[in-house]
Design a protein around this motif. Structure first.
Motif, mmCIF file in Angstrom:
data_model
loop_
_atom_site.group_PDB
_atom_site.id
_atom_site.type_symbol
_atom_site.label_atom_id
_atom_site.label_comp_id
_atom_site.label_asym_id
_atom_site.label_seq_id
_atom_site.Cartn_x
_atom_site.Cartn_y
_atom_site.Cartn_z
ATOM 1 N N UNK A 14 0.684 -1.255 -0.024
ATOM 2 C CA UNK A 14 -0.007 -0.084 0.132
ATOM 3 C C UNK A 14 0.966 1.343 -0.098
ATOM 4 N N UNK A 18 1.476 4.700 -2.633
ATOM 5 C CA UNK A 18 1.254 5.894 -2.398
ATOM 6 C C UNK A 18 2.502 6.696 -2.767
ATOM 7 N N UNK A 22 3.741 10.918 -3.699
ATOM 8 C CA UNK A 22 4.447 11.873 -2.860
ATOM 9 C C UNK A 22 5.672 12.370 -3.833
ATOM 10 N N UNK A 25 4.637 14.883 -6.190
ATOM 11 C CA UNK A 25 3.891 15.777 -5.861
ATOM 12 C C UNK A 25 4.491 17.084 -5.851
ATOM 13 N N UNK A 27 3.577 21.507 -5.402
ATOM 14 C CA UNK A 27 2.658 22.434 -5.019
ATOM 15 C C UNK A 27 1.964 23.088 -6.202
ATOM 16 N N UNK B 5 2.854 21.392 2.682
ATOM 17 C CA UNK B 5 1.831 20.531 1.909
ATOM 18 C C UNK B 5 2.358 19.017 1.680
ATOM 19 N N UNK B 6 3.784 19.006 1.476
ATOM 20 C CA UNK B 6 4.368 17.952 1.253
ATOM 21 C C UNK B 6 4.292 17.101 2.470
ATOM 22 N N UNK B 9 1.234 15.861 3.567
ATOM 23 C CA UNK B 9 0.854 14.890 2.625
ATOM 24 C C UNK B 9 1.459 13.431 3.164
ATOM 25 N N UNK B 10 2.502 13.394 3.490
ATOM 26 C CA UNK B 10 3.222 12.395 4.023
ATOM 27 C C UNK B 10 2.724 12.126 5.435
ATOM 28 N N UNK B 13 -0.591 9.907 4.640
ATOM 29 C CA UNK B 13 -0.302 8.713 4.067
ATOM 30 C C UNK B 13 0.145 7.804 5.320
ATOM 31 N N UNK B 16 -3.009 7.036 7.363
ATOM 32 C CA UNK B 16 -3.905 6.191 6.507
ATOM 33 C C UNK B 16 -3.418 4.641 6.640
ATOM 34 N N UNK B 49 -4.014 18.683 2.008
ATOM 35 C CA UNK B 49 -2.978 19.032 1.563
ATOM 36 C C UNK B 49 -2.694 19.238 -0.005
#
Lengths: 225, 121
Positions: A14, A18, A22, A25, A27, B5-6, B9-10, B13, B16, B49
């Motif tokens: 999983x 993801x 990352x 990504x 901005x 935001x990074x 985001x991490x 995750x 989660x 994010x």
């Protein structure tokens, strides 16, 4: 042991899924065209200060109607599952201090909740937040005052009347304005005033009442009154 | 330099995955529900994010944000709206799950998932 290994492998897998999110990504520099449209529409077409509110109540109004329905179904589900399963429990007598303070606080919490949902189009907040605050007031009442009886008939009445009025206002938009849940059935008013943004504060207040009564009835059912 | 935001985001995750790990390994039904709640929170943080824009403010047009250049000043309102929806749905789902747990405990007097073999293949 085998099971733990399988779990670890699937969790790592999983994580690998993801990983591209990352690493890839970056901005964004600008709003997406859709978001820019919503921001401009909220200012120019809907006279709504809080853009999130205009997205929730108007642009994505149908989603919100569905969301309110899901919340209603959850309330029904909780009521059905926990119906008629009263258990005797030992209730300690509450101290007078706690009961007196909580009865004073509850009134203030209710006023705060009403303020939050009626100003949802101007400030951060709205129907869901205000409804939760109102339900938390009832929770305080349930926890801190012995012998609190909450009238189920009134709860159900508030819940169903506000739900029906929400759908009714939405349907009125079909006849009086451009479409379902259109807020232009009421005059849009001046930007930034309490009575502005057409039907948005009305709809959000109805959502607030509905959410508040639904959550309160969940709390009452779970408390096993 | 890692951006905020990074970072969120991490973090989202990680939450989660932690929640899913908890759901897969815990035996206690209430802990499984808590695992779901953690995973739910993680998805909310991920969505928020993704809508963040550096140096911008909340999408509320007031003295801090002029109506004229609002598009240049505010973050994306759509993820905020979606997360608001998701929080409410998550709350409803959690309430229903906990009611199921209460009902299961009333029937079998056990909170361990090992005592519920009916749905096991």
């Amino acid at each position: 042991m085998i099971k733990y290994l399988a779990v670890i492998v699937s969790v790592v897998g999983l994580g690998m899924i993801f990983l591209p999110i990352v690493t890839g990504f970056h901005e964004a520099e600008q709003l997406s065209p859709l978001a820019a449209q919503y921001v401009e529409g909220s200012i120019n077409d809907l006279e709504t200060q809080n853009v999130v509110t205009s997205v929730i109540v108007t642009y994505r109004g149908l989603d919100t109607l569905g969301e309110v329905t899901v919340l209603f179904l959850a309330t029904v589900g909780v009521g059905l599952l926990l119906k008629g399963t009263q258990e005797d429990r030992l209730l300690m007598p509450f101290s007078e201090l706690l009961e007196t303070t909580s009865s004073v606080l509850v009134a203030m919490i209710m006023v705060l909740g009403i303020y939050i949902f009626s100003h949802g189009h101007l400030t951060p907040g709205g129907g869901f937040q205000g409804g939760v605050v109102i339900a938390s007031g009832f929770l305080l009442l349930l926890l801190a005052s012995s012998g609190t009886k909450i009238n189920h008939l009134v709860l159900n009445l508030v819940e169903s009347v506000s739900g029906a009025a929400y759908v009714g206002i939405g349907a009125a938009g079909l006849v009086l304005a451009v479409g379902f849940l259109s807020p232009e059935i009421l005059p849009l008013g001046d930007f930034g005033r309490l009575l502005s943004a057409g039907a948005i504060p009305v709809i959000y207040s109805l959502i607030g009442l509905k959410v508040g009564s639904e959550l309160t009835s969940i709390l009452v059912t779970m408390g096993g009154e | 330099m890692i951006s905020i935001s990074m970072l969120s985001l991490i973090l989202g995750i990680a939450l989660l995955i932690t929640g899913i790990f908890a759901m897969l390994t815990r035996k206690n039904l209430i802990r499984i529900v808590i695992g779901f709640s953690i995973a739910d929170t993680g998805t909310h943080i991920i969505i928020v994010s993704l809508g963040y824009l550096r140096g911008r403010t909340a999408p509320i047009i007031d003295r801090a944000v002029n109506a004229a250049d609002a598009v240049q000043k505010v973050v994306d309102p759509i993820p905020s709206a979606l997360v608001l929806t998701a929080i409410v749905i998550g709350l409803a789902v959690t309430a229903v799950m906990l009611s199921f747990v209460v009902e299961m405990y009333r029937k079998n007097r056990s909170l361990s998932i090992d005592d519920y073999q009916e749905l096991k293949w």
